[in-house]
Enzyme design. Structure first.
Site, PDB file in Angstrom:
ATOM      1  N   LYS A 171       3.240   0.117  -2.252  1.00 15.69           N
ATOM      2  CA  LYS A 171       3.302  -0.071  -0.800  1.00 15.69           C
ATOM      3  C   LYS A 171       3.785   1.229  -0.175  1.00 15.69           C
ATOM      4  O   LYS A 171       4.868   1.726  -0.483  1.00 15.69           O
ATOM      5  CB  LYS A 171       4.250  -1.219  -0.443  1.00 15.69           C
ATOM      6  CG  LYS A 171       4.340  -1.489   1.053  1.00 15.69           C
ATOM      7  CD  LYS A 171       5.264  -2.654   1.345  1.00 15.69           C
ATOM      8  CE  LYS A 171       5.379  -2.929   2.828  1.00 15.69           C
ATOM      9  NZ  LYS A 171       6.296  -4.074   3.116  1.00 15.69           N
ATOM     10  N   LYS A 193      11.223   3.894   6.769  1.00 17.06           N
ATOM     11  CA  LYS A 193      11.357   3.227   5.461  1.00 17.06           C
ATOM     12  C   LYS A 193      10.963   4.162   4.308  1.00 17.06           C
ATOM     13  O   LYS A 193      10.601   3.703   3.224  1.00 17.06           O
ATOM     14  CB  LYS A 193      10.526   1.951   5.443  1.00 17.06           C
ATOM     15  CG  LYS A 193      10.919   0.955   6.527  1.00 17.06           C
ATOM     16  CD  LYS A 193      10.230  -0.392   6.362  1.00 17.06           C
ATOM     17  CE  LYS A 193      10.712  -1.388   7.420  1.00 17.06           C
ATOM     18  NZ  LYS A 193      10.182  -2.755   7.206  1.00 17.06           N
ATOM     19  N   GLU A 199       4.499   3.071 -10.574  1.00 20.85           N
ATOM     20  CA  GLU A 199       5.069   1.876  -9.944  1.00 20.85           C
ATOM     21  C   GLU A 199       4.402   0.608 -10.482  1.00 20.85           C
ATOM     22  O   GLU A 199       5.073  -0.388 -10.787  1.00 20.85           O
ATOM     23  CB  GLU A 199       4.896   1.951  -8.421  1.00 20.85           C
ATOM     24  CG  GLU A 199       5.779   2.975  -7.731  1.00 20.85           C
ATOM     25  CD  GLU A 199       7.188   2.453  -7.485  1.00 20.85           C
ATOM     26  OE1 GLU A 199       7.541   1.375  -7.999  1.00 20.85           O
ATOM     27  OE2 GLU A 199       7.940   3.133  -6.765  1.00 20.85           O
ATOM     28  N   LYS A 249      -0.995  -1.507  -0.629  1.00 17.90           N
ATOM     29  CA  LYS A 249      -0.891  -1.707   0.813  1.00 17.90           C
ATOM     30  C   LYS A 249      -0.502  -0.377   1.462  1.00 17.90           C
ATOM     31  O   LYS A 249       0.424   0.278   0.993  1.00 17.90           O
ATOM     32  CB  LYS A 249       0.178  -2.778   1.098  1.00 17.90           C
ATOM     33  CG  LYS A 249       0.350  -3.111   2.575  1.00 17.90           C
ATOM     34  CD  LYS A 249       1.473  -4.133   2.772  1.00 17.90           C
ATOM     35  CE  LYS A 249       1.643  -4.467   4.249  1.00 17.90           C
ATOM     36  NZ  LYS A 249       2.762  -5.405   4.477  1.00 17.90           N
ATOM     37  N   SER A 264      -2.359  -4.799   9.551  1.00  9.68           N
ATOM     38  CA  SER A 264      -2.488  -5.043  10.986  1.00  9.68           C
ATOM     39  C   SER A 264      -3.117  -3.873  11.729  1.00  9.68           C
ATOM     40  O   SER A 264      -3.917  -4.061  12.646  1.00  9.68           O
ATOM     41  CB  SER A 264      -1.116  -5.357  11.572  1.00  9.68           C
ATOM     42  OG  SER A 264      -0.217  -4.279  11.354  1.00  9.68           O
ATOM     43  N   TYR A 323      -6.800 -10.436   8.076  1.00  8.88           N
ATOM     44  CA  TYR A 323      -6.755 -11.282   9.262  1.00  8.88           C
ATOM     45  C   TYR A 323      -8.153 -11.742   9.672  1.00  8.88           C
ATOM     46  O   TYR A 323      -8.286 -12.629  10.506  1.00  8.88           O
ATOM     47  CB  TYR A 323      -6.069 -10.531  10.409  1.00  8.88           C
ATOM     48  CG  TYR A 323      -4.661 -10.112  10.058  1.00  8.88           C
ATOM     49  CD1 TYR A 323      -3.606 -11.020  10.125  1.00  8.88           C
ATOM     50  CD2 TYR A 323      -4.381  -8.817   9.611  1.00  8.88           C
ATOM     51  CE1 TYR A 323      -2.316 -10.656   9.767  1.00  8.88           C
ATOM     52  CE2 TYR A 323      -3.091  -8.447   9.252  1.00  8.88           C
ATOM     53  CZ  TYR A 323      -2.075  -9.368   9.328  1.00  8.88           C
ATOM     54  OH  TYR A 323      -0.794  -9.012   8.966  1.00  8.88           O
TER      55      TYR A 323
END
Length: 335
Positions: free
Chosen positions: A204, A227, A243, A258, A284, A323
């Site tokens: 991510k 972040k 990872e 992601k 999104s 979505y």
């Protein structure tokens, strides 16, 4: 022998022959998209008979638990296999430790129990991270401005168990703390949840494409700083393989990359290296960009939706959180 000589050369070889008509194109297609590849992320909010649009994601609503029957009916009828639940936690119950994450009556748990009552065959994926619950918007606990790893894991374990007890089928840690998969797996097994799967957000990235999602959750204005100390640097590709390897060794059943389309190269590398169930999140920001282009008539909506999702399949994904899931499923049924 070169590749060209092995396959012939023009004019004897004409690749366009296999594109001549629809049935031939279907027969030689290398990849296919089906409803089984679609996971629908949904936003659940507090209240009764409440439905509110997400301004930066046209066509996407936040819905209260009592409206889930109506909200999910079309997805179930179309055969979408699973939904991923994301809660809009009221600001007045957020705190520095994200304590609402471990509340058995929180939105994810209430929504899960309701879905299991009305649509027992629908899979439920539960997001595990603290950002929907903290008053600072970070995915973990803050100490002197830094998100601490091991203390955060303790809360993530409790959050995972809370969701598993409510009936969540797949725990999906999206926090990017080191070692959390092993800790969650051990805790689930110790409580008898040996068949509760873990879909790890293994790669991510600290991406600019998450903005509309944070708006949807109401956490965008809360976040102080960024972040980048726990989510991955968009410049890195080899690191993603490390990872993923660590999370698989700790017990992940499936892995996630992601965002999605800007990271198709990462998906391909993960799939080629590990050959494990691999998923992506068409996030999104990707949705918002396409939706804006559709509204302006710059892109053909139906063709673009299906083409964007087929790209994930071509890159090696088993499935996509999108979505567009319900709309895509309807388009696939129509043929």
């Amino acid at each position: 022998m070169t590749h060209a000589s092995a396959t012939g050369a023009y004019p004897a070889a004409r690749p366009r022959r296999n594109r001549f008509d629809a049935f031939t194109r279907r027969m030689v297609a290398e990849h296919a998209l089906s409803v089984d590849n679609l996971i629908w992320p949904i936003f659940v909010c507090d209240g009764t008979n409440t439905r509110s649009p997400v301004g930066s994601m046209p066509g996407i609503d936040r819905v209260s638990v009592d409206l889930l029957d109506e909200h999910l009916a079309r997805a179930v009828e179309l055969g979408i296999p699973a939904v991923a639940i994301f809660p809009i936690t009221p600001l007045d119950i957020r705190d520095a430790s994200g304590s609402e994450a471990t509340n058995p009556g929180n939105l994810i748990c209430r929504a899960t129990r309701r879905i299991k009552e009305i649509h027992p065959g629908l899979g439920i994926i539960g997001d595990v991270a603290l950002d929907p619950y903290t008053d600072h918007g970070h995915d973990g606990l803050l100490r002197d401005g830094y998100v601490v790893n091991d203390e955060t894991i303790e809360v993530l374990v409790a959050q995972s168990l809370n969701q598993a007890r409510a009936g969540v089928d797949i725990i999906a840690p999206s926090d990017m703390m080191d070692g959390r998969i092993g800790a969650i797996r051990a805790a689930l097994d110790a409580e008898g949840f040996v068949n509760t799967r873990i879909m790890s957000y293994a790669a991510k990235y600290a991406s600019a494409f998450y903005g509309p999602f944070r708006d949807a959750l109401g956490s965008g204005g809360l976040l102080g700083g960024d972040k980048k100390t726990y989510q991955m640097d968009p410049a890195n590709s080899d690191e993603a393989l490390r990872e993923v390897a660590l999370d698989l060794a700790e017990g992940a059943d499936m892995v996630m990359v992601k965002p999605g389309m800007p990271y198709l190269d990462i998906i391909r590398r993960v799939r080629d290296r590990f050959a494990v169930p691999t998923f992506a999140y068409q996030v999104s920001g990707e949705y918002a960009m396409l939706a804006a282009a559709f509204e302006r008539g710059w892109l053909a909506r139906e063709r673009t939706i299906l083409e964007s999702l087929l790209a994930f399949r071509r890159a090696g994904c088993n499935g996509v959180l999108t979505y567009f899931a319900v709309e895509a499923a309807a388009l696939l049924r129509r043929g």
